[in-house]
Design a protein around this motif. Structure first.
Motif, short mmCIF file in Angstrom:
data_model
loop_
_atom_site.label_atom_id
_atom_site.label_comp_id
_atom_site.label_asym_id
_atom_site.label_seq_id
_atom_site.Cartn_x
_atom_site.Cartn_y
_atom_site.Cartn_z
N VAL A 49 1.00 -1.25 -0.08
CA VAL A 49 0.05 -0.10 0.09
C VAL A 49 1.01 1.12 -0.31
O VAL A 49 1.74 1.53 0.94
CB VAL A 49 -0.81 0.03 1.19
CG1 VAL A 49 -1.99 1.26 1.26
CG2 VAL A 49 -1.62 -1.13 1.36
N VAL A 50 0.69 2.36 -1.21
CA VAL A 50 1.57 3.30 -0.98
C VAL A 50 0.80 4.41 -0.37
O VAL A 50 -0.40 4.66 -0.60
CB VAL A 50 2.02 3.70 -2.56
CG1 VAL A 50 2.97 2.82 -2.93
CG2 VAL A 50 0.64 4.02 -3.31
N ALA A 51 1.37 5.42 0.32
CA ALA A 51 0.87 6.34 0.84
C ALA A 51 1.29 7.62 -0.03
O ALA A 51 2.53 8.17 -0.42
CB ALA A 51 1.85 6.68 2.28
N VAL A 52 0.19 8.14 -0.37
CA VAL A 52 0.31 9.54 -1.39
C VAL A 52 -0.23 10.67 -0.93
O VAL A 52 -1.45 10.72 -0.13
CB VAL A 52 -0.65 9.18 -2.77
CG1 VAL A 52 -0.43 10.03 -3.74
CG2 VAL A 52 -0.17 7.66 -3.14
N ALA A 53 0.44 11.78 -1.00
CA ALA A 53 0.07 13.15 -0.49
C ALA A 53 -0.81 13.85 -1.47
O ALA A 53 -1.07 13.26 -2.41
CB ALA A 53 1.22 13.90 -0.17
N ALA A 54 -1.48 14.73 -1.04
CA ALA A 54 -2.45 15.84 -1.72
C ALA A 54 -1.83 16.13 -3.08
O ALA A 54 -2.67 16.32 -3.98
CB ALA A 54 -2.82 16.98 -0.71
N ASP A 55 -0.64 16.42 -3.30
CA ASP A 55 -0.10 16.72 -4.38
C ASP A 55 0.34 15.67 -5.65
O ASP A 55 0.88 15.86 -6.55
CB ASP A 55 1.19 17.45 -4.01
CG ASP A 55 2.36 16.94 -3.52
OD1 ASP A 55 2.27 15.62 -3.16
OD2 ASP A 55 3.43 17.63 -3.35
N GLY A 56 0.08 14.21 -5.05
CA GLY A 56 0.37 13.31 -5.78
C GLY A 56 1.59 12.58 -5.56
O GLY A 56 1.85 11.48 -6.35
N ARG A 57 2.53 13.04 -4.73
CA ARG A 57 3.64 12.16 -4.67
C ARG A 57 3.38 11.39 -3.58
O ARG A 57 2.89 11.54 -2.61
CB ARG A 57 4.72 13.45 -4.04
CG ARG A 57 5.27 14.33 -5.15
CD ARG A 57 6.56 15.25 -4.60
NE ARG A 57 5.84 15.96 -3.49
CZ ARG A 57 6.65 16.94 -2.68
NH1 ARG A 57 7.86 16.68 -2.82
NH2 ARG A 57 6.27 17.46 -1.59
N VAL A 58 4.28 10.16 -3.83
CA VAL A 58 4.23 8.82 -2.94
C VAL A 58 5.29 9.22 -2.13
O VAL A 58 6.52 9.53 -2.34
CB VAL A 58 4.49 7.65 -3.86
CG1 VAL A 58 4.67 6.44 -2.91
CG2 VAL A 58 3.52 7.27 -5.13
N LYS A 59 4.83 9.01 -0.76
CA LYS A 59 5.92 9.44 0.26
C LYS A 59 6.41 8.21 1.10
O LYS A 59 7.30 8.42 1.89
CB LYS A 59 5.20 10.49 1.35
CG LYS A 59 4.63 11.91 0.92
CD LYS A 59 6.13 12.67 0.49
CE LYS A 59 5.53 13.95 0.01
NZ LYS A 59 5.37 14.95 0.95
N GLY A 60 5.69 7.00 0.66
CA GLY A 60 6.19 5.85 1.52
C GLY A 60 5.23 4.76 1.18
O GLY A 60 4.40 4.94 0.45
#
Length: 380
Positions: A204-215
């Protein structure tokens, strides 16, 4: 506890009974450190930072306990003890389906069998005889995929699952509501109407509001094969039930030790241990995914669809259990009390116990409760 906890940047959430609410934690020097602050009160806020790794490395905090001390096999949700929560909070929880062409065949079988496990074996033989190894390493949307699609249509085996499995557009659905996912040690729930179901071990990838995957982290996208097999329009009923989504134990943030390439190359192991003595081992390899993880993210969030609080995105699984658990030809299905463990060397392990959704602790701590709790603690 995995050795990766000693080198990577791991963040999560725990329930603190002394504050009657959740806190953000980071693993440092073998301890869980509470780093919740007014500036960063939620995981959503942490992942929205331009550099969440720098923040957690410098943030002051309170030592709570070693992770191993919190990892007990007891029911977690609803207790008054320190326990793990899913490492996400305000994020939408989305999932991609049929992202591995090889496991796509099982979705076709579910559809053809109309949710009847007894018919699955015969259908599986026919489909495999026609397709053979043509799906191995097949990339969705490619010219080779188009050729396979044409062959299947000619054989009368075209399916909506094949469309999203090898066509240009991915399947993305809502797996769970924000704050409803369960964490390490909690029970995972099966809808009482289901008689044919299985775990789905996923990255499961963690995606920020700007669409960048953070972890990234681990997830169990509990799958009701009979319910979805009856009709794809029952997908919501098959996927979003009380406690049917497990995520954790931590999000490993992208840093100098871990990146999207590690996600692309991740190997997952699955074990199921039943109270009846049944044992099953399985695996899923991200190397065989038919769509790149960043393509799946781009198909989910962008100018066409915004998530102001970010999202958690299940990547799908290669695992599809076909081993008979009971009567020959009936395949695998869960029994209550099964202990499911999903593990990967870089991410640790996620362990949950299977129960009925109606018997799992009800989800009562939603967004309003979180906001009120943070306000009482002076964190808003």
């Amino acid at each position: 506890m995995t050795d990766a906890y000693e080198t990577g940047t791991f963040v999560g959430r725990v329930w603190r009974p002394d504050v009657a609410g959740p806190s953000l934690v980071v693993v440092k020097n073998g301890e869980l450190i509470d780093i919740t602050s007014k500036a960063v009160p939620t995981m959503r806020d942490l992942l929205d930072l331009d550099d969440p790794v720098a923040h957690v490395r410098s943030a002051p905090g309170e030592v709570l306990a070693p992770p191993a001390a919190v990892m007990t096999a007891a029911e977690q949700r609803g207790t008054d003890e320190l326990h793990f929560l899913a490492p996400c909070d305000l994020q939408a929880v989305k999932a991609c389906g049929v992202t591995f062409a090889r496991s796509m065949i099982e979705r076709v079988i579910e559809e053809r069998a109309a949710g009847d496990a007894a018919l699955a074996e015969a259908i599986r033989g026919r489909v495999t005889a026609i397709i053979g190894d043509s799906l191995r390493n097949l990339k969705a949307g490619s010219s080779e995929a188009a050729d396979v699609k044409a062959a299947l249509i000619e054989e009368g085996l075209w399916s909506q699952y094949l469309e999203v499995g090898i066509g240009p557009d991915a399947e993305v659905f809502s797996k769970a509501q924000p704050l409803s996912a369960v964490g390490w040690g909690a029970s995972v729930g099966l809808h009482p109407i289901s008689r044919w179901n299985n775990p789905e071990p996923e990255i499961v990838v963690a995606v920020a509001a700007d669409g960048r995957v953070k972890g990234a982290t681990l997830g169990n996208d509990v799958n009701l094969r009979d319910v979805e097999g009856r009709s794809a329009l029952l997908l919501g009923k098959a996927k979003d039930n009380n406690a049917s989504c497990a995520i954790g134990p931590f999000i490993r943030l992208f840093d100098e030790t871990y990146s999207i390439d590690d996600v692309r190359n991740a190997e997952l192991d699955l074990s199921i241990e039943g109270i009846d003595g049944f044992r099953l081992k399985g695996a899923s390899s991200m190397r065989e995914i038919s769509r790149d993880p960043l393509d799946l993210v781009a198909q989910t969030i962008g100018p066409h669809h915004q998530y102001p609080d970010g999202l958690m995105l299940f990547m799908g699984t290669l695992f599809a259990p076909v081993e008979d658990r009971g009567e020959p030809g009936q395949g695998f299905t869960h029994k209550l009390g099964d202990v499911v463990t999903i593990s990967s060397p870089a991410l640790g392990s996620l362990t949950n116990t299977v129960r009925l959704s109606t018997e799992c602790p009800p989800w009562t701590f939603g967004t309003a409760a979180l906001m009120r709790n943070l306000a009482r603690r002076g964190l808003l």
